[in-house]
Design an enzyme around this catalytic site. Structure first.
Site, PDB file in Angstrom:
ATOM      1  N   CYS A 163      -2.929  11.127   2.110  1.00 37.65           N
ATOM      2  CA  CYS A 163      -2.266   9.882   1.709  1.00 37.65           C
ATOM      3  C   CYS A 163      -0.907  10.151   1.077  1.00 37.65           C
ATOM      4  O   CYS A 163       0.129   9.816   1.645  1.00 37.65           O
ATOM      5  CB  CYS A 163      -3.168   9.141   0.730  1.00 37.65           C
ATOM      6  SG  CYS A 163      -4.830   8.943   1.373  1.00 37.65           S
TER       7      CYS A 163
ATOM      8  N   LYS B  73       0.838  -1.211   0.000  1.00 30.23           N
ATOM      9  CA  LYS B  73       0.000   0.000   0.000  1.00 30.23           C
ATOM     10  C   LYS B  73       0.876   1.266   0.000  1.00 30.23           C
ATOM     11  O   LYS B  73       0.630   2.224  -0.742  1.00 30.23           O
ATOM     12  CB  LYS B  73      -0.892  -0.017   1.239  1.00 30.23           C
ATOM     13  CG  LYS B  73      -1.449   1.301   1.666  1.00 30.23           C
ATOM     14  CD  LYS B  73      -2.538   1.762   0.752  1.00 30.23           C
ATOM     15  CE  LYS B  73      -2.924   3.198   1.037  1.00 30.23           C
ATOM     16  NZ  LYS B  73      -4.208   3.557   0.583  1.00 30.23           N
TER      17      LYS B  73
HETATM   18  N1  SAJ Z   1      -1.932  15.175  -8.100  1.00 27.40           N
HETATM   19  C1  SAJ Z   1      -1.037  15.840  -8.932  1.00 27.40           C
HETATM   20  N2  SAJ Z   1      -0.761  15.308 -10.153  1.00 27.40           N
HETATM   21  C2  SAJ Z   1      -1.334  14.159 -10.593  1.00 27.40           C
HETATM   22  C3  SAJ Z   1      -2.229  13.480  -9.752  1.00 27.40           C
HETATM   23  C4  SAJ Z   1      -2.516  14.017  -8.507  1.00 27.40           C
HETATM   24  O1  SAJ Z   1      -0.491  16.890  -8.576  1.00 27.40           O
HETATM   25  O2  SAJ Z   1      -1.032  13.752 -11.718  1.00 27.40           O
HETATM   26  C5  SAJ Z   1      -2.220  15.698  -6.760  1.00 27.40           C
HETATM   27  C6  SAJ Z   1      -3.694  16.007  -6.521  1.00 27.40           C
HETATM   28  O3  SAJ Z   1      -4.048  17.253  -7.016  1.00 27.40           O
HETATM   29  C7  SAJ Z   1      -3.759  15.905  -5.003  1.00 27.40           C
HETATM   30  C8  SAJ Z   1      -2.748  14.815  -4.686  1.00 27.40           C
HETATM   31  O4  SAJ Z   1      -1.923  14.690  -5.826  1.00 27.40           O
HETATM   32  O5  SAJ Z   1      -3.352  17.094  -4.387  1.00 27.40           O
HETATM   33  C9  SAJ Z   1      -3.337  13.473  -4.316  1.00 27.40           C
HETATM   34  O6  SAJ Z   1      -4.418  13.184  -5.155  1.00 27.40           O
HETATM   35  P1  SAJ Z   1      -4.669  11.738  -5.820  1.00 27.40           P
HETATM   36  O7  SAJ Z   1      -5.908  11.842  -6.598  1.00 27.40           O
HETATM   37  O8  SAJ Z   1      -3.470  11.281  -6.518  1.00 27.40           O
HETATM   38  O9  SAJ Z   1      -4.777  10.756  -4.603  1.00 27.40           O
HETATM   39  P2  SAJ Z   1      -5.601  10.705  -3.219  1.00 27.40           P
HETATM   40  O10 SAJ Z   1      -4.687  11.158  -2.133  1.00 27.40           O
HETATM   41  O11 SAJ Z   1      -6.913  11.360  -3.312  1.00 27.40           O
HETATM   42  O12 SAJ Z   1      -5.803   9.117  -3.100  1.00 27.40           O
HETATM   43  C10 SAJ Z   1      -4.666   8.271  -3.114  1.00 27.40           C
HETATM   44  C11 SAJ Z   1      -4.898   7.156  -4.131  1.00 27.40           C
HETATM   45  N3  SAJ Z   1      -3.675   6.392  -4.334  1.00 27.40           N
HETATM   46  C12 SAJ Z   1      -3.215   6.068  -5.563  1.00 27.40           C
HETATM   47  O13 SAJ Z   1      -3.765   6.428  -6.574  1.00 27.40           O
HETATM   48  C13 SAJ Z   1      -1.986   5.239  -5.624  1.00 27.40           C
HETATM   49  C14 SAJ Z   1      -6.025   6.254  -3.642  1.00 27.40           C
HETATM   50  O14 SAJ Z   1      -6.193   5.159  -4.516  1.00 27.40           O
HETATM   51  C15 SAJ Z   1      -5.716   5.754  -2.228  1.00 27.40           C
HETATM   52  O15 SAJ Z   1      -6.753   4.925  -1.723  1.00 27.40           O
HETATM   53  C16 SAJ Z   1      -5.587   6.962  -1.338  1.00 27.40           C
HETATM   54  O16 SAJ Z   1      -4.493   7.741  -1.806  1.00 27.40           O
HETATM   55  C17 SAJ Z   1      -5.334   6.501   0.093  1.00 27.40           C
HETATM   56  O17 SAJ Z   1      -6.270   6.520   0.907  1.00 27.40           O
HETATM   57  O18 SAJ Z   1      -4.220   6.039   0.365  1.00 27.40           O
END
Ligand code: SAJ
Length: 433
Positions: free
Chosen positions: A259, A205
């Site tokens: 996360c 994870k």
């Molecule tokens: N972000 C970027 N660039 C990207 C993608 C995201 O800057 O290309 C930023 C977003 O704007 C945000 C942050 O990253 O600020 C996190 O957003 P996210 O959509 O990537 O993830 P979370 O934190 O909402 O959810 C993540 C997910 N993990 C993965 O995709 C590996 C989710 O599946 C997990 O269940 C969750 O963490 C968790 O609970 O761990």
């Protein structure tokens, strides 16, 4: 169908409880917060997640989901409690996990299964939860099954992903793993991968979220490089990603949520091998300063300027502000303006001006909790507008009325959600990350 007691009714526990209930299990939802249980009893859903209200209501109305004030006996105990993070020490606070274990102990019977879904440092299930549960006199892996099954759902798409995502299940032994597989098979449509080691499941994870965080750091570094070459980073990344083995993520204002900015640190719990991972964290955390630099470059000074930050949630279409890049940016802006005032004063000129007037707006976030303003109040008279969250509402903005309300013409679109040409031809000076 089984009886299941779900511990912790937050972003993971509540949809999981409702999912199990909607798949006909007898579910008992427990939360240590009386406020949460009372709200849910009254049919009120306290979380902003698409479709969740209806999903929970269905589970409550069918009678399959019962909100309980005390932990009850159940064939399965699913623990979905928070693991708060200490910014200073970079350590996880595992007290909620231990407390949940203590609460389960007296209700644990031979043949039951305890599942930890909370994201935790490697070794937590075995070294922290197991001893607490064994205070019951029962032995993990022998009398009761003990498993780590990390949640993997994406906020904003939780209900779909709960059903469709692949799951990783790691028990303290094979019997434990199999017991948990039986429960997840009842609603998971994705693959279920198993390991007979809970620590491996915990590690998996963490490296999933770390992959994403380091990848975004790469994208952010590419964005800064591209700017130096006067190249559109997003066009370059899109083209690079046409290669079958390249998948660069998107740059932006930083990485928020509970996360990605946190889980990589959990990997350092029993190891000091965080090199690239730590650098990636620094790059992502440094994006706020990078945006401040852009604003300073374009506006000359921050002092006395009015800046609208559109979006306070950590990502689009959610109302969660945990570790939000916009809040970091607001703090950096304030600091930079204060430093600038100090410099002016030290240089013997008249004392620096009024600081920076930051106006934050977010249609998804409760304005009682943060000092938010309406859209018009945010942009009227603004020298610059910064898009910090990719909410759908912002992607639909029209340039002319925004420009007419502003004093200046600067738009910093950190999420690249607005059509660049249209906004420039309308008269905006536009910068992207
Ligand atoms: N972000 C970027 N660039 C990207 C993608 C995201 O800057 O290309 C930023 C977003 O704007 C945000 C942050 O990253 O600020 C996190 O957003 P996210 O959509 O990537 O993830 P979370 O934190 O909402 O959810 C993540 C997910 N993990 C993965 O995709 C590996 C989710 O599946 C997990 O269940 C969750 O963490 C968790 O609970 O761990």
């Amino acid at each position: 169908m089984s009886s299941v007691c779900v511990h912790g009714l937050g972003y993971i526990g509540l949809p999981t409880a409702a999912m199990l209930a909607n798949y006909d299990h007898d579910v008992y939802g427990y939360d240590a917060s009386k406020e949460v249980t009372e709200q849910l009893r009254g049919g009120e859903v306290h979380l902003d997640e698409p479709g969740l209200r209806a999903f929970v209501t269905q589970a409550l109305e069918s009678g399959q989901l019962n909100i309980v004030e005390e932990v009850v006996e159940a064939k399965y105990h699913v623990i979905c409690v928070p693991t708060p993070f200490d910014e200073e020490s970079k350590e996880a606070d595992l007290n909620y996990v231990r407390q949940a274990g203590k609460a389960v102990g007296p209700h644990l019977r031979s043949g039951d299964t305890v599942i930890l879904e909370s994201t935790v440092p490697p070794g937590t299930t075995f070294n922290e939860l197991k001893p607490v549960l064994e205070e019951s006199g029962l032995a993990a892996g022998k009398d009761f099954a003990l498993v780590h099954c990390p949640e993997t759902v994406l906020p904003g798409n939780i209900i779909t992903e709960l059903r469709q995502n692949n799951r990783i299940i790691g028990g303290v032994n094979g019997v434990s793993t199999e017991a948990a597989v039986r429960l997840y098979r009842s609603f998971v449509e994705g693959d279920i991968r198993t390991t007979e080691d809970a620590t491996t499941a915990e590690f998996v994870k963490l490296i999933q979220n770390t992959f994403r965080d380091t990848n975004i750091a790469l994208a952010n570094e590419i964005a800064k490089l591209a700017a130096d070459y006067d190249i559109d980073s997003r066009e370059a990344i899109e083209m690079a990603n046409t290669h079958p083995r390249v998948e660069i993520h998107q740059p932006g204002p930083g990485v928020g949520g509970h996360c990605l900015p946190i889980d990589p640190w959990f990997l350092g719990y029993g190891s000091d091998q965080l090199d690239l991972i730590e650098t990636a964290r620094e790059i992502n955390d440094g994006m706020a300063c990078h945006i401040v630099d852009i604003l300073r470059e374009e506006l000359g000074t921050l002092d006395g300027r009015q800046i609208a930050l559109l979006g306070v949630a950590y990502k689009g279409n959610v109302g969660d502000v945990r570790q939000s890049p916009a809040l970091d940016l607001a703090a950096e802006l304030q600091q930079a303006a204060a430093d600038q005032s100090q410099l002016t004063a030290d240089g013997g000129n008249q004392l620096g001006g009024d600081g920076v007037d930051i106006r934050m707006h977010d249609p998804h976030v409760d304005d009682q909790v943060l000092d938010l303003v309406g859209f018009d109040e945010a942009v009227t008279g603004a020298d610059a507008v910064v898009i910090t969250t990719d909410h759908d509402e912002f992607a639909e903005l029209e340039p002319a009325p925004v420009l007419n309300s502003m004093t200046g013409d600067l738009l910093v679109d950190t999420k690249a959600i607005l059509p660049e040409r249209e906004w420039i031809s309308e008269g905006f000076s536009l910068r992207r990350i």
